[in-house]
Write a protein that holds these residues in place. Sequence first.
Motif, PDB file in Angstrom:
ATOM      1  N   PRO B   6       0.770  -1.215   0.098  1.00  0.00           N
ATOM      2  CA  PRO B   6      -0.013   0.126  -0.117  1.00  0.00           C
ATOM      3  C   PRO B   6       0.600   1.330   0.053  1.00  0.00           C
ATOM      4  O   PRO B   6       0.460   2.203  -0.708  1.00  0.00           O
ATOM      5  N   ALA B   7       2.055   1.146   0.668  1.00  0.00           N
ATOM      6  CA  ALA B   7       2.797   2.525   0.878  1.00  0.00           C
ATOM      7  C   ALA B   7       3.369   2.754  -0.609  1.00  0.00           C
ATOM      8  O   ALA B   7       3.494   3.997  -0.920  1.00  0.00           O
ATOM      9  N   LEU B   8       3.501   1.867  -1.388  1.00  0.00           N
ATOM     10  CA  LEU B   8       4.238   1.991  -3.053  1.00  0.00           C
ATOM     11  C   LEU B   8       2.887   2.623  -3.719  1.00  0.00           C
ATOM     12  O   LEU B   8       3.186   3.478  -4.384  1.00  0.00           O
ATOM     13  N   LYS B  10       0.667   4.143  -2.794  1.00  0.00           N
ATOM     14  CA  LYS B  10       0.416   5.672  -2.479  1.00  0.00           C
ATOM     15  C   LYS B  10       1.382   6.562  -2.955  1.00  0.00           C
ATOM     16  O   LYS B  10       0.902   7.642  -3.431  1.00  0.00           O
ATOM     17  N   MET B  11       2.478   6.292  -3.165  1.00  0.00           N
ATOM     18  CA  MET B  11       3.513   7.147  -3.708  1.00  0.00           C
ATOM     19  C   MET B  11       3.183   7.214  -5.080  1.00  0.00           C
ATOM     20  O   MET B  11       3.411   8.271  -5.677  1.00  0.00           O
ATOM     21  N   GLN B  14       0.210   9.619  -5.645  1.00  0.00           N
ATOM     22  CA  GLN B  14       0.885  11.102  -5.641  1.00  0.00           C
ATOM     23  C   GLN B  14       1.589  11.435  -6.849  1.00  0.00           C
ATOM     24  O   GLN B  14       1.444  12.440  -7.348  1.00  0.00           O
ATOM     25  N   PHE B  15       2.542  10.336  -7.435  1.00  0.00           N
ATOM     26  CA  PHE B  15       3.158  11.173  -8.572  1.00  0.00           C
ATOM     27  C   PHE B  15       2.097  11.230  -9.668  1.00  0.00           C
ATOM     28  O   PHE B  15       2.339  12.174 -10.554  1.00  0.00           O
ATOM     29  N   GLN B  27       4.495   4.747 -11.856  1.00  0.00           N
ATOM     30  CA  GLN B  27       5.216   3.744 -11.414  1.00  0.00           C
ATOM     31  C   GLN B  27       6.486   3.887 -11.478  1.00  0.00           C
ATOM     32  O   GLN B  27       7.419   3.396 -10.708  1.00  0.00           O
ATOM     33  N   LEU B  29       8.233   6.470 -11.963  1.00  0.00           N
ATOM     34  CA  LEU B  29       9.368   7.191 -11.101  1.00  0.00           C
ATOM     35  C   LEU B  29       9.196   6.552  -9.420  1.00  0.00           C
ATOM     36  O   LEU B  29      10.223   6.853  -8.782  1.00  0.00           O
ATOM     37  N   PHE B  31       9.322   3.649  -8.730  1.00  0.00           N
ATOM     38  CA  PHE B  31      10.404   2.662  -8.619  1.00  0.00           C
ATOM     39  C   PHE B  31      12.017   3.304  -8.604  1.00  0.00           C
ATOM     40  O   PHE B  31      12.853   2.873  -7.686  1.00  0.00           O
ATOM     41  N   VAL B  33      12.544   6.147  -7.114  1.00  0.00           N
ATOM     42  CA  VAL B  33      12.662   6.547  -5.746  1.00  0.00           C
ATOM     43  C   VAL B  33      13.111   5.722  -4.569  1.00  0.00           C
ATOM     44  O   VAL B  33      13.954   5.587  -4.053  1.00  0.00           O
ATOM     45  N   LEU B  34      12.333   4.390  -4.916  1.00  0.00           N
ATOM     46  CA  LEU B  34      12.845   3.203  -4.133  1.00  0.00           C
ATOM     47  C   LEU B  34      14.071   2.837  -4.217  1.00  0.00           C
ATOM     48  O   LEU B  34      14.929   2.319  -3.267  1.00  0.00           O
TER      49      LEU B  34
END
Lengths: 200, 200
Positions: B6-8, B10-11, B14-15, B27, B29, B31, B33-34
């Motif tokens: 879920p945290a992914l 959410k990110m 947002q993007f 997606q 972007l 990945f 960031v991760l």
Amino acid sequence: MEYFPPALEKMVEQFARLPGIGHKTAQRLAFFVLSLPENEVEQFAQAILEAKRSIALCPVCQNLTEGEGLCPICASEKRDGSVVCVVADPKDVIAMERAREYHGTYHVLHGVLSPMNGVGPDDLYIKSLLDRVAQGEIQEVIMATNPDTEGEATAMYLSRMLKPFGVKVTRLAYGVPVGGHLEYADDATLMRALEGRREM
Amino acid sequence: MEYFPPALEKMVEQFARLPGIGHKTAQRLAFFVLSLPENEVEQFAQAILEAKRSIALCPVCQNLTEGEGLCPICASEKRDGSVVCVVADPKDVIAMERAREYHGTYHVLHGVLSPMNGVGPDDLYIKSLLDRVAQGEIQEVIMATNPDTEGEATAMYLSRMLKPFGVKVTRLAYGVPVGGHLEYADDATLMRALEGRREM
């Protein structure tokens, strides 16, 4: 001489670091963020931090998961632990799951072998796959890397590494369009590919 | 069934809110960031928050500035306060400054009149421009809105509003390509446009 406030410049620079985002686009994104209410900007920043902090790799399949433990698929009793589907990328797990036809587990390599780009076996999660297979419970490993040159080569390499363990190694059938990417395949094609898998 | 943590998700959401960023790009972007080290992700989030928190509008020209006071251009003694260049957007100030030919001050409208999109005079910083002119020190107002339909209409409207104050109102010459955007004009074109400005 500076024309943008330094804080704005910094935000633009950060956006410009993202893949596929040039300077002009970064500016547009930065201005958009400035136009949002402060609480929405906080949510934006928070979502990024949260994701980075809470997401780790599943210690078994190396897929992305939240927290320290097993990922939901590895932890599920409904999944068949004797079959492992090897994919290059977490996005490929999602593509496979979308087809709703596969009930085994996964192994995410986080890349493919690519000598040209300096990616060798030690840069991928290959050892952890061999360790899993060595435990003896896995009966079939399905290669589901992308059907392009590097994906094929990676599958071939893994197949040769796995043969000594006496495990059945199969490859997704060429229902998936050659030269394409798994991520963009439609559900029906993926299902066909799964049904038609053959021993390698 | 959920496949992404879920945290992914959410990110990614947002993007995907950013202009011009679709779900697949969001997606990619996320990945990226991760894949960054945690301290770089913190810098990224911090730059966004910092910019949003520290950037305000200059109380005189309405350009973006850091902190509460006047912007560097309004505060500078080297700039000629008797000339005001009216632009639609902070990015246009940067374009003008790049030409190094203008030494007056600015007024940023933050948009143009656009009845089709429901943008009327009260949605722009027009009243604050009239207030500035009403103080009597300004001798010339240069209209530098984009040379497209809405920019022209906005310049015409402002010109009519400013006439009663007896101030000289000029328009950038059509050195700037008609139908284009000020932001993308080259320095020489902008310089030519500034030299050839005419009374309206």
